[in-house]
Design a protein around this motif. Structure first.
Motif, PDB file in Angstrom:
ATOM      1  N   PHE A  71       0.876  -1.176   0.000  1.00  0.00           N
ATOM      2  CA  PHE A  71       0.000   0.000   0.000  1.00  0.00           C
ATOM      3  C   PHE A  71       0.910   1.222   0.000  1.00  0.00           C
ATOM      4  O   PHE A  71       1.711   1.411   0.923  1.00  0.00           O
ATOM      5  CB  PHE A  71      -0.926   0.041   1.215  1.00  0.00           C
ATOM      6  N   VAL A  72       0.807   2.044  -1.044  1.00  0.00           N
ATOM      7  CA  VAL A  72       1.657   3.224  -1.173  1.00  0.00           C
ATOM      8  C   VAL A  72       1.018   4.369  -0.399  1.00  0.00           C
ATOM      9  O   VAL A  72      -0.074   4.839  -0.740  1.00  0.00           O
ATOM     10  CB  VAL A  72       1.878   3.605  -2.652  1.00  0.00           C
ATOM     11  N   ILE A  73       1.704   4.785   0.656  1.00  0.00           N
ATOM     12  CA  ILE A  73       1.218   5.873   1.512  1.00  0.00           C
ATOM     13  C   ILE A  73       1.463   7.208   0.842  1.00  0.00           C
ATOM     14  O   ILE A  73       0.578   8.069   0.810  1.00  0.00           O
ATOM     15  CB  ILE A  73       1.900   5.803   2.895  1.00  0.00           C
ATOM     16  N   SER A  74       2.660   7.395   0.306  1.00  0.00           N
ATOM     17  CA  SER A  74       2.979   8.622  -0.431  1.00  0.00           C
ATOM     18  C   SER A  74       4.093   8.323  -1.427  1.00  0.00           C
ATOM     19  O   SER A  74       4.786   7.313  -1.326  1.00  0.00           O
ATOM     20  CB  SER A  74       3.390   9.754   0.519  1.00  0.00           C
ATOM     21  N   GLY A  75       4.229   9.205  -2.406  1.00  0.00           N
ATOM     22  CA  GLY A  75       5.242   9.019  -3.432  1.00  0.00           C
ATOM     23  C   GLY A  75       4.808   8.021  -4.483  1.00  0.00           C
ATOM     24  O   GLY A  75       3.615   7.765  -4.666  1.00  0.00           O
ATOM     25  N   SER A  76       5.819   7.440  -5.161  1.00  0.00           N
ATOM     26  CA  SER A  76       5.543   6.489  -6.237  1.00  0.00           C
ATOM     27  C   SER A  76       6.540   5.346  -6.181  1.00  0.00           C
ATOM     28  O   SER A  76       7.741   5.559  -5.984  1.00  0.00           O
ATOM     29  CB  SER A  76       5.647   7.175  -7.603  1.00  0.00           C
ATOM     30  N   LEU A  77       6.031   4.136  -6.379  1.00  0.00           N
ATOM     31  CA  LEU A  77       6.833   2.926  -6.326  1.00  0.00           C
ATOM     32  C   LEU A  77       6.727   2.205  -7.652  1.00  0.00           C
ATOM     33  O   LEU A  77       5.621   1.897  -8.111  1.00  0.00           O
ATOM     34  CB  LEU A  77       6.323   2.008  -5.199  1.00  0.00           C
ATOM     35  N   ARG A  78       7.870   1.935  -8.271  1.00  0.00           N
ATOM     36  CA  ARG A  78       7.873   1.138  -9.500  1.00  0.00           C
ATOM     37  C   ARG A  78       7.935  -0.324  -9.084  1.00  0.00           C
ATOM     38  O   ARG A  78       8.732  -0.692  -8.226  1.00  0.00           O
ATOM     39  CB  ARG A  78       9.063   1.497 -10.380  1.00  0.00           C
ATOM     40  N   VAL A  79       7.084  -1.155  -9.693  1.00  0.00           N
ATOM     41  CA  VAL A  79       7.037  -2.576  -9.332  1.00  0.00           C
ATOM     42  C   VAL A  79       7.057  -3.452 -10.582  1.00  0.00           C
ATOM     43  O   VAL A  79       6.553  -3.072 -11.632  1.00  0.00           O
ATOM     44  CB  VAL A  79       5.788  -2.927  -8.485  1.00  0.00           C
ATOM     45  N   LEU A  80       7.645  -4.614 -10.401  1.00  0.00           N
ATOM     46  CA  LEU A  80       7.571  -5.696 -11.365  1.00  0.00           C
ATOM     47  C   LEU A  80       6.590  -6.704 -10.801  1.00  0.00           C
ATOM     48  O   LEU A  80       6.678  -7.072  -9.632  1.00  0.00           O
ATOM     49  CB  LEU A  80       8.948  -6.373 -11.506  1.00  0.00           C
ATOM     50  N   GLY A  82       5.225 -10.371 -12.266  1.00  0.00           N
ATOM     51  CA  GLY A  82       5.391 -11.277 -13.401  1.00  0.00           C
ATOM     52  C   GLY A  82       6.463 -10.701 -14.308  1.00  0.00           C
ATOM     53  O   GLY A  82       7.612 -10.579 -13.903  1.00  0.00           O
ATOM     54  N   GLU A  83       6.108 -10.310 -15.500  1.00  0.00           N
ATOM     55  CA  GLU A  83       7.049  -9.650 -16.418  1.00  0.00           C
ATOM     56  C   GLU A  83       6.602  -8.238 -16.757  1.00  0.00           C
ATOM     57  O   GLU A  83       7.144  -7.622 -17.669  1.00  0.00           O
ATOM     58  CB  GLU A  83       7.239 -10.486 -17.681  1.00  0.00           C
ATOM     59  N   GLU A  84       5.602  -7.732 -16.045  1.00  0.00           N
ATOM     60  CA  GLU A  84       5.085  -6.385 -16.301  1.00  0.00           C
ATOM     61  C   GLU A  84       5.602  -5.405 -15.251  1.00  0.00           C
ATOM     62  O   GLU A  84       5.558  -5.686 -14.058  1.00  0.00           O
ATOM     63  CB  GLU A  84       3.553  -6.398 -16.271  1.00  0.00           C
ATOM     64  N   VAL A  85       6.084  -4.262 -15.726  1.00  0.00           N
ATOM     65  CA  VAL A  85       6.566  -3.202 -14.834  1.00  0.00           C
ATOM     66  C   VAL A  85       5.545  -2.067 -14.871  1.00  0.00           C
ATOM     67  O   VAL A  85       5.114  -1.633 -15.944  1.00  0.00           O
ATOM     68  CB  VAL A  85       7.960  -2.692 -15.266  1.00  0.00           C
ATOM     69  N   THR A  86       5.149  -1.606 -13.699  1.00  0.00           N
ATOM     70  CA  THR A  86       4.177  -0.522 -13.588  1.00  0.00           C
ATOM     71  C   THR A  86       4.561   0.360 -12.408  1.00  0.00           C
ATOM     72  O   THR A  86       5.444   0.024 -11.627  1.00  0.00           O
ATOM     73  CB  THR A  86       2.739  -1.078 -13.443  1.00  0.00           C
ATOM     74  N   VAL A  87       3.890   1.488 -12.294  1.00  0.00           N
ATOM     75  CA  VAL A  87       4.139   2.412 -11.182  1.00  0.00           C
ATOM     76  C   VAL A  87       2.888   2.489 -10.314  1.00  0.00           C
ATOM     77  O   VAL A  87       1.777   2.672 -10.817  1.00  0.00           O
ATOM     78  CB  VAL A  87       4.528   3.816 -11.693  1.00  0.00           C
ATOM     79  N   LEU A  88       3.095   2.336  -9.016  1.00  0.00           N
ATOM     80  CA  LEU A  88       2.028   2.528  -8.033  1.00  0.00           C
ATOM     81  C   LEU A  88       2.206   3.911  -7.433  1.00  0.00           C
ATOM     82  O   LEU A  88       3.323   4.295  -7.088  1.00  0.00           O
ATOM     83  CB  LEU A  88       2.126   1.483  -6.916  1.00  0.00           C
ATOM     84  N   ASN A  89       1.112   4.631  -7.308  1.00  0.00           N
ATOM     85  CA  ASN A  89       1.142   5.977  -6.733  1.00  0.00           C
ATOM     86  C   ASN A  89       0.432   5.988  -5.386  1.00  0.00           C
ATOM     87  O   ASN A  89      -0.217   5.005  -5.002  1.00  0.00           O
ATOM     88  CB  ASN A  89       0.496   6.968  -7.706  1.00  0.00           C
ATOM     89  N   ALA A  90       0.530   7.106  -4.694  1.00  0.00           N
ATOM     90  CA  ALA A  90      -0.093   7.239  -3.378  1.00  0.00           C
ATOM     91  C   ALA A  90      -1.540   6.760  -3.417  1.00  0.00           C
ATOM     92  O   ALA A  90      -2.307   7.134  -4.308  1.00  0.00           O
ATOM     93  CB  ALA A  90      -0.025   8.686  -2.905  1.00  0.00           C
ATOM     94  N   GLY A  91      -1.882   5.877  -2.475  1.00  0.00           N
ATOM     95  CA  GLY A  91      -3.233   5.329  -2.390  1.00  0.00           C
ATOM     96  C   GLY A  91      -3.423   4.033  -3.135  1.00  0.00           C
ATOM     97  O   GLY A  91      -4.437   3.357  -2.948  1.00  0.00           O
ATOM     98  N   ASP A  92      -2.455   3.637  -3.970  1.00  0.00           N
ATOM     99  CA  ASP A  92      -2.581   2.390  -4.724  1.00  0.00           C
ATOM    100  C   ASP A  92      -2.257   1.195  -3.840  1.00  0.00           C
ATOM    101  O   ASP A  92      -1.406   1.261  -2.950  1.00  0.00           O
ATOM    102  CB  ASP A  92      -1.640   2.379  -5.930  1.00  0.00           C
ATOM    103  N   PHE A  93      -2.923   0.087  -4.130  1.00  0.00           N
ATOM    104  CA  PHE A  93      -2.772  -1.168  -3.391  1.00  0.00           C
ATOM    105  C   PHE A  93      -2.462  -2.278  -4.381  1.00  0.00           C
ATOM    106  O   PHE A  93      -3.039  -2.324  -5.464  1.00  0.00           O
ATOM    107  CB  PHE A  93      -4.075  -1.482  -2.641  1.00  0.00           C
ATOM    108  N   LEU A  94      -1.556  -3.183  -4.003  1.00  0.00           N
ATOM    109  CA  LEU A  94      -1.201  -4.319  -4.845  1.00  0.00           C
ATOM    110  C   LEU A  94      -1.068  -5.558  -3.964  1.00  0.00           C
ATOM    111  O   LEU A  94      -0.444  -5.497  -2.906  1.00  0.00           O
ATOM    112  CB  LEU A  94       0.140  -4.052  -5.545  1.00  0.00           C
TER     113      LEU A  94
END
Length: 169
Positions: A71-80, A82-94
């Motif tokens: 759970f991204v509290i603030s800022g941005s987290l790049r995640v892999l 599987g083989e897909e790379v995406t960015v999670l931003n504040a408020g995003d859950f994975l």
């Protein structure tokens, strides 16, 4: 309508105060250890990581038993995932299920503050402490490799993640 009194909880309520949480630091992040499985009857493990701008969090890896929640509290987290790379931003859950390769790092040009939860938990605080020692040069990376089964953390090669990290340089 009258509610039945629920059966006893599997563990007592757990409160970890921000100022009382153990911290582990390395050159790129600070981890606040919130709840390990020993206090939650193996229900979960949780910690909060604050990553410096552009900091690499974890190389590609998977877990055989645990689901890892982000759970991204603030800022941005790049995640892999599987083989897909995406960015999670504040408020995003994975939620990353077992056997799914994943990795994470602060997104280019960004800091990230992230809450992590593993379920079921399995005493991961010793692993996080070990990571900090390795990052500070106080322990050898071989200790991490030797702890893969104990901590359910299995590293894998990911060309997609390598390419993502190279593109940020």
């Amino acid at each position: 309508m009258t509610q039945k009194i629920p059966a006893a909880a599997p563990f007592p309520p757990l409160l970890t105060r921000h100022d009382e949480a153990e911290t582990c630091a390395d050159p790129s992040s600070v981890m606040r250890l919130l709840a390990d499985s020993d206090g939650t009857a193996d229900g979960f493990t949780s910690y909060r990581s604050t990553f410096a701008e552009g900091a690499v969090g974890a190389p590609a890896h998977f877990h055989t038993k645990a689901t890892e929640l982000f759970f991204v509290i603030s800022g941005s987290l790049r995640v892999l995932v599987g083989e897909e790379v995406t960015v999670l931003n504040a408020g995003d859950f994975l939620a990353v299920p077992p056997h799914t390769p994943h990795a994470f790092a602060a997104a280019p040009g960004c800091e990230a503050d992230v809450l992590f939860v593993f379920t079921p938990g399995m005493g991961r605080f010793d692993y996080l402490r070990l990571l900090g020692r390795v990052m500070r040069g106080e322990a050898d990376f071989q200790e991490i490799a030797e702890s893969a089964e104990r901590f359910d953390n299995h590293y894998v090669d990911s060309p997609a993640w390598r390419a993502a990290l190279e593109s940020a340089e």
